[in-house]
Scaffold this motif. Structure first.
Motif, PDB file in Angstrom:
ATOM      1  N   GLU A  51       0.824  -1.204   0.000  1.00  0.00           N
ATOM      2  CA  GLU A  51       0.000   0.000   0.000  1.00  0.00           C
ATOM      3  C   GLU A  51       0.865   1.265   0.000  1.00  0.00           C
ATOM      4  N   GLY A  52       2.172   1.104  -0.151  1.00  0.00           N
ATOM      5  CA  GLY A  52       3.071   2.252  -0.170  1.00  0.00           C
ATOM      6  C   GLY A  52       3.380   2.802   1.209  1.00  0.00           C
ATOM      7  N   LYS A  53       3.195   1.991   2.254  1.00  0.00           N
ATOM      8  CA  LYS A  53       3.464   2.428   3.630  1.00  0.00           C
ATOM      9  C   LYS A  53       4.622   1.598   4.165  1.00  0.00           C
ATOM     10  N   ILE A  54       5.733   2.278   4.485  1.00  0.00           N
ATOM     11  CA  ILE A  54       6.895   1.562   5.010  1.00  0.00           C
ATOM     12  C   ILE A  54       7.142   1.942   6.466  1.00  0.00           C
ATOM     13  N   SER A  55       7.658   0.975   7.216  1.00  0.00           N
ATOM     14  CA  SER A  55       7.915   1.162   8.636  1.00  0.00           C
ATOM     15  C   SER A  55       9.054   2.142   8.863  1.00  0.00           C
ATOM     16  N   ASN A  56       8.906   2.960   9.893  1.00  0.00           N
ATOM     17  CA  ASN A  56       9.966   3.884  10.282  1.00  0.00           C
ATOM     18  C   ASN A  56      11.216   3.127  10.727  1.00  0.00           C
ATOM     19  N   GLU A  57      11.079   1.818  10.993  1.00  0.00           N
ATOM     20  CA  GLU A  57      12.210   1.008  11.425  1.00  0.00           C
ATOM     21  C   GLU A  57      12.927   0.337  10.254  1.00  0.00           C
ATOM     22  N   SER A  58      12.376   0.465   9.043  1.00  0.00           N
ATOM     23  CA  SER A  58      12.998  -0.161   7.878  1.00  0.00           C
ATOM     24  C   SER A  58      14.272   0.602   7.499  1.00  0.00           C
ATOM     25  N   PRO A  59      15.231  -0.089   6.875  1.00  0.00           N
ATOM     26  CA  PRO A  59      16.483   0.587   6.501  1.00  0.00           C
ATOM     27  C   PRO A  59      16.258   1.815   5.612  1.00  0.00           C
ATOM     28  N   ILE A  60      15.333   1.721   4.671  1.00  0.00           N
ATOM     29  CA  ILE A  60      15.117   2.858   3.768  1.00  0.00           C
ATOM     30  C   ILE A  60      14.545   4.046   4.531  1.00  0.00           C
ATOM     31  N   ALA A  61      13.563   3.798   5.402  1.00  0.00           N
ATOM     32  CA  ALA A  61      12.967   4.894   6.167  1.00  0.00           C
ATOM     33  C   ALA A  61      13.978   5.507   7.130  1.00  0.00           C
ATOM     34  N   ARG A  62      14.767   4.652   7.796  1.00  0.00           N
ATOM     35  CA  ARG A  62      15.787   5.189   8.717  1.00  0.00           C
ATOM     36  C   ARG A  62      16.753   6.106   7.981  1.00  0.00           C
ATOM     37  N   SER A  63      17.061   5.773   6.724  1.00  0.00           N
ATOM     38  CA  SER A  63      17.973   6.606   5.937  1.00  0.00           C
ATOM     39  C   SER A  63      17.332   7.938   5.555  1.00  0.00           C
ATOM     40  N   LEU A  64      16.019   7.896   5.315  1.00  0.00           N
ATOM     41  CA  LEU A  64      15.321   9.096   4.843  1.00  0.00           C
ATOM     42  C   LEU A  64      14.901  10.038   5.975  1.00  0.00           C
ATOM     43  N   LEU A  65      14.626   9.494   7.162  1.00  0.00           N
ATOM     44  CA  LEU A  65      14.138  10.328   8.268  1.00  0.00           C
ATOM     45  C   LEU A  65      15.133  11.452   8.575  1.00  0.00           C
ATOM     46  N   GLY A  66      14.598  12.665   8.642  1.00  0.00           N
ATOM     47  CA  GLY A  66      15.424  13.830   8.938  1.00  0.00           C
ATOM     48  C   GLY A  66      16.000  14.494   7.698  1.00  0.00           C
ATOM     49  N   ALA A  67      15.992  13.790   6.569  1.00  0.00           N
ATOM     50  CA  ALA A  67      16.511  14.390   5.335  1.00  0.00           C
ATOM     51  C   ALA A  67      15.568  15.506   4.888  1.00  0.00           C
ATOM     52  N   ARG A  68      16.127  16.429   4.134  1.00  0.00           N
ATOM     53  CA  ARG A  68      15.355  17.587   3.688  1.00  0.00           C
ATOM     54  C   ARG A  68      15.103  17.512   2.184  1.00  0.00           C
ATOM     55  N   LEU A  69      14.172  18.298   1.729  1.00  0.00           N
ATOM     56  CA  LEU A  69      13.834  18.386   0.316  1.00  0.00           C
ATOM     57  C   LEU A  69      15.092  18.633  -0.508  1.00  0.00           C
ATOM     58  N   ASN A  70      15.269  17.883  -1.585  1.00  0.00           N
ATOM     59  CA  ASN A  70      16.408  17.963  -2.515  1.00  0.00           C
ATOM     60  C   ASN A  70      17.711  17.374  -1.956  1.00  0.00           C
ATOM     61  N   ASP A  71      17.703  16.832  -0.747  1.00  0.00           N
ATOM     62  CA  ASP A  71      18.898  16.174  -0.217  1.00  0.00           C
ATOM     63  C   ASP A  71      19.176  14.882  -0.980  1.00  0.00           C
ATOM     64  N   SER A  72      20.438  14.527  -1.053  1.00  0.00           N
ATOM     65  CA  SER A  72      20.841  13.212  -1.549  1.00  0.00           C
ATOM     66  C   SER A  72      21.143  12.344  -0.334  1.00  0.00           C
ATOM     67  N   VAL A  73      20.631  11.115  -0.349  1.00  0.00           N
ATOM     68  CA  VAL A  73      20.737  10.224   0.802  1.00  0.00           C
ATOM     69  C   VAL A  73      21.227   8.861   0.324  1.00  0.00           C
TER      70      VAL A  73
END
Length: 158
Positions: free
Chosen positions: A118-140
């Motif tokens: 459904e396009g919902k990923i856990s905040n504990e997943s590796p991808i979400a952990r990498s994205l959390l805190g990133a800002r618009l236009n950031d490279s992660v």
């Protein structure tokens, strides 16, 4: 002191869990009790596979009820901060793989309501952990299961 895990979730995720709990309590539990009653009527319980299956199902239902009750009791409803400049739990983030990959969009939610289909990923997943805190236009850099990293750019945050 025993620290109880919090379950971050959106308001709609909380309401879905409440509905699932109600369904288990009012529909599924009575169905299983009836199956046990019917299986008992077959006689000798020591060789009664219907009875064994119904008891196993009852155990599963009760375990699910307990798990959902615990998640609801320790739920932390995510409030929308109205900050669409950084990735946070509850936000929907679109990113593209660099240098020229496809765009992907996911809502970052608590583990209790994660559903990748459904396009919902856990905040504990590796991808979400990498994205959390990133800002618009950031490279992660997002770690991949094979040990490599995938570089992505944040395209939008809603």
């Amino acid at each position: 002191m025993d620290m109880q895990k919090e379950f971050p979730m959106t308001q709609s995720g909380y309401e879905q869990l409440q509905e699932e709990l109600e369904q288990l309590r009012t529909v599924k539990r009575p169905e299983v009790v009836e199956k046990i009653k019917v299986a008992r009527s077959f006689g000798d319980l020591s060789e009664n596979s219907e009875y064994d299956a119904a008891k196993d199902e009852q155990g599963f239902v009760e375990q699910e009820i307990t798990k959902i009750e615990d998640m609801l009791r320790h739920a932390k409803i995510i409030e929308d901060s109205n900050d669409n400049n950084s990735v946070q739990i509850g936000k929907t983030v679109t990113f593209k793989e660099l240098p020229d990959g496809d765009q992907e969009t996911y809502q970052i939610v608590g583990s209790a309501e994660a559903d990748p289909f459904e396009g919902k990923i856990s905040n504990e997943s590796p991808i979400a952990r990498s994205l959390l805190g990133a800002r618009l236009n950031d490279s992660v850099n997002v770690p991949l299961p094979n040990g490599n990293d995938m570089k992505v750019e944040i395209v939008s945050i809603d």
